[in-house]
Motif scaffolding. Structure first.
Motif, PDB file in Angstrom:
ATOM      1  N   ARG A 442       0.814  -1.224   0.000  1.00  0.00           N
ATOM      2  CA  ARG A 442       0.000   0.000   0.000  1.00  0.00           C
ATOM      3  C   ARG A 442       0.850   1.277   0.000  1.00  0.00           C
ATOM      4  O   ARG A 442       0.338   2.357  -0.288  1.00  0.00           O
ATOM      5  CB  ARG A 442      -0.946  -0.020   1.202  1.00  0.00           C
ATOM      6  N   ARG A 443       2.136   1.149   0.318  1.00  0.00           N
ATOM      7  CA  ARG A 443       3.019   2.317   0.309  1.00  0.00           C
ATOM      8  C   ARG A 443       3.710   2.509  -1.048  1.00  0.00           C
ATOM      9  O   ARG A 443       4.425   3.488  -1.259  1.00  0.00           O
ATOM     10  CB  ARG A 443       4.078   2.181   1.413  1.00  0.00           C
ATOM     11  N   LEU A 444       3.511   1.570  -1.964  1.00  0.00           N
ATOM     12  CA  LEU A 444       4.133   1.653  -3.280  1.00  0.00           C
ATOM     13  C   LEU A 444       3.385   2.644  -4.172  1.00  0.00           C
ATOM     14  O   LEU A 444       2.239   3.002  -3.896  1.00  0.00           O
ATOM     15  CB  LEU A 444       4.142   0.267  -3.932  1.00  0.00           C
ATOM     16  N   PRO A 445       4.002   3.084  -5.258  1.00  0.00           N
ATOM     17  CA  PRO A 445       3.291   3.930  -6.229  1.00  0.00           C
ATOM     18  C   PRO A 445       2.054   3.210  -6.771  1.00  0.00           C
ATOM     19  O   PRO A 445       1.978   1.970  -6.768  1.00  0.00           O
ATOM     20  CB  PRO A 445       4.332   4.153  -7.335  1.00  0.00           C
ATOM     21  N   VAL A 446       1.116   3.994  -7.244  1.00  0.00           N
ATOM     22  CA  VAL A 446      -0.164   3.441  -7.698  1.00  0.00           C
ATOM     23  C   VAL A 446       0.037   2.390  -8.790  1.00  0.00           C
ATOM     24  O   VAL A 446      -0.606   1.322  -8.780  1.00  0.00           O
ATOM     25  CB  VAL A 446      -1.082   4.567  -8.208  1.00  0.00           C
ATOM     26  N   HIS A 450      -1.180  -1.579  -8.606  1.00  0.00           N
ATOM     27  CA  HIS A 450      -2.032  -2.241  -9.599  1.00  0.00           C
ATOM     28  C   HIS A 450      -1.355  -3.490 -10.158  1.00  0.00           C
ATOM     29  O   HIS A 450      -2.033  -4.496 -10.443  1.00  0.00           O
ATOM     30  CB  HIS A 450      -2.373  -1.269 -10.725  1.00  0.00           C
ATOM     31  N   ALA A 451      -0.052  -3.438 -10.337  1.00  0.00           N
ATOM     32  CA  ALA A 451       0.670  -4.610 -10.841  1.00  0.00           C
ATOM     33  C   ALA A 451       0.558  -5.777  -9.859  1.00  0.00           C
ATOM     34  O   ALA A 451       0.306  -6.923 -10.262  1.00  0.00           O
ATOM     35  CB  ALA A 451       2.140  -4.246 -11.072  1.00  0.00           C
ATOM     36  N   TYR A 452       0.761  -5.487  -8.577  1.00  0.00           N
ATOM     37  CA  TYR A 452       0.634  -6.536  -7.568  1.00  0.00           C
ATOM     38  C   TYR A 452      -0.795  -7.074  -7.502  1.00  0.00           C
ATOM     39  O   TYR A 452      -1.022  -8.290  -7.435  1.00  0.00           O
ATOM     40  CB  TYR A 452       1.039  -5.999  -6.190  1.00  0.00           C
TER      41      TYR A 452
END
Length: 512
Positions: A442-446, A450-452
């Motif tokens: 949840r701290r990653l870029p948007v 979405h990739a995950y």
């Protein structure tokens, strides 16, 4: 059942419900507290053993408790199991490091192995099969509810008190159950000499230990094709083969081989194995979908499982009451496995675009199916076997379901991990970042989130497809389950295919 007996039966049943709650709750309540426990005690590399130690000890001791209950009486056996469980719980609560916690969890599991098995066997002792459905239906409901509220309760204790309270909460509940059992039950006064099947107990415990270790560590700690995994598989096969030969020669076997000549027991054991494999193996990944794909918090994802609990609750109690009135049980596993298969197929349709309502509806269908199967299998077995084998047959049925669950978790874990690897590679996710926590994602870029989410969603699809396919086999097996008229008395009537024994008197309520 006389009017004098009914109040005592209710007290007994209330105490047994507490025992079932203890046994089932501790399988799930630890999950949400594990990150906090590791942060407090350290030992991240040993994290899985907090769960594995409990699972291993409870699985391998279940059949032993079942046989000890047959030989020496349910009351003493159940009391010993509760005391061991409570001692283990108290010690877990005061553990100061990870090795201590793992050891105390194993001790707790040694007691837990006798809680579920002996409790269900007690119902077989005091309730006639014709009336047993509604009682075991409530047990099934308690088991289902505890499976869902366990993570929620664990999260509550961690947030508001301390992770140690997930173990301390067992103490007052267990003490109350122990008091009621001591006050209401009376033990058999006759003393009978019995021969303990030490070789059977040792080979079964060691063999199942290797099975659980193989399914728990294979594909994670060890590669499936590694020497360690192959050695565990070979050793488990040899030990279980020795167990079969030992049981054929034992005078009082822990798991009598004659049970497998009973068509109903064999069918229920096979169905239970597949149910455990499909259910535990696939449901494990529902929180993964809810937390990573849908971005829910652990507490909210636990609440999202409520529809499954509600479905299981409705059909478990409803089928139990209907069986008691109707006197037939075969249609329920047939319909239940069919509905369960539909539920698994619907779950396979979950995607990144699915709504929370979609997931809730699909889980409701799955719960409706499960509630018509699990406890009915135990009822059918208890109605079909010689009362002197009640504990062994009950523990055997539960054992096959637990082993199926262990195998399912390992098998679906391999399916999920392999598909996830290829999905992440296709989406360009760097190898070093392929196993972060939901909070880290949840701290990653948007774009990365979405990739995950897409990779996880695509990887869960084959898990539920395989689970649905396996559930079809359970459905086909239910047609082989022979319908045996449910007795209206606890003891078999004269002329039935098996006879009563003195050990069947263990849990007769005291008369006023």
């Amino acid at each position: 059942m006389s009017q004098v007996e009914r109040p005592r039966i209710r007290l007994i049943f209330g105490a047994l419900m507490l025992v079932i709650l203890l046994a089932s709750l501790d399988q799930t309540i630890v999950a949400t507290a594990l990150p906090t426990i590791v942060g407090d005690l350290g030992g991240l590399q040993h994290l899985s053993w907090v769960v594995t130690a409990y699972l291993l000890a409870s699985t391998v001791t279940g059949p032993l408790y079942g046989k000890l209950g047959d030989l020496y009486g349910r009351k003493g056996t159940l009391q010993v199991a509760i005391v061991i469980f409570l001692i283990g719980s108290a010690l877990c609560g005061i553990a100061q490091n990870m090795p201590e916690l793992i050891g105390f969890r194993a001790l707790q599991g040694l007691g837990a192995g006798g809680l579920l098995v002996t409790t269900i066997a007690v119902v077989g002792d005091i309730i006639p099969p014709r009336d047993r459905g509604r009682y075991q239906g409530v047990f099934g409901a308690v088991f289902g509810v505890s499976t869902v509220i366990g993570p929620l309760l664990g999260g509550f204790f961690v947030d508001n008190l301390s992770w140690r309270w997930i173990f301390y909460v067992n103490l007052p509940l267990g003490a109350l159950a122990l008091f009621v059992i001591g006050a209401v039950f009376h033990a058999r006064t006759s003393r009978v000499e019995h021969a303990i099947d030490y070789l059977g107990a040792a080979t079964l415990a060691a063999g199942l230990s290797c099975v659980v270790l193989f399914t728990s560590l294979g594909g994670t700690t060890f590669a499936w094709g590694s020497g360690q995994s192959i050695a565990l598989a070979v050793i488990s096969f040899v030990l279980l083969l020795v167990f079969v030969f030992a049981e054929r020669r034992a005078s009082e076997a822990i798991l009598p081989m004659e049970l497998f000549r009973n068509r109903i027991f064999s069918a229920c054991a096979a169905i239970g194995f597949i149910i455990g494999l499909a259910m535990f193996g696939s449901i494990t990944y529902l929180p993964v979908f809810l937390q990573i794909v849908k971005g829910m918090s652990p507490t909210r994802s636990g609440l999202q499982l409520t529809p499954m609990m509600a479905g299981l609750l409705v059909t478990s109690i409803g089928s139990g009451r209907t069986i008691s009135r109707w006197g037939r049980y075969k249609p329920f596993p047939i319909v239940g496995t069919a509905v369960m298969t539909v539920g698994m197929y619907l779950l396979s349709r979950l995607s990144i675009h699915s709504t929370g309502m979609d997931a809730a509806l699909y889980m409701l269908v799955l719960g409706l199916g499960l509630g018509m199967v699990m406890q009915v299998l135990v009822l059918a077995v208890q109605n079909a076997v010689d009362p002197r084998h009640m504990g062994s047959a009950t523990s055997g049925t539960i054992l096959f379901r637990q082993i199926g669950g262990s195998v399912g978790i390992a098998m679906f874990g391999a399916v999920f991990a392999n598909r996830l690897h290829s999905e992440l590679v296709s989406r360009g996710v760097h190898a070093a970042s392929r196993t972060p926590s939901p909070a880290a994602i949840r701290r990653l870029p948007v774009a990365a989130q979405h990739a995950y989410a897409g990779a996880i969603s695509a990887s869960l699809h084959p898990v539920f497809v395989v689970a649905a396919f396996i559930s079809v086999f359970a459905f086909l097996l239910t047609w082989l389950l022979r319908e045996s008229p449910l007795r209206a008395t606890v003891r078999p009537m004269d002329g039935e295919e098996f006879t009563s024994s003195a050990s069947h008197e263990d849990f007769t309520p005291e008369r006023a």
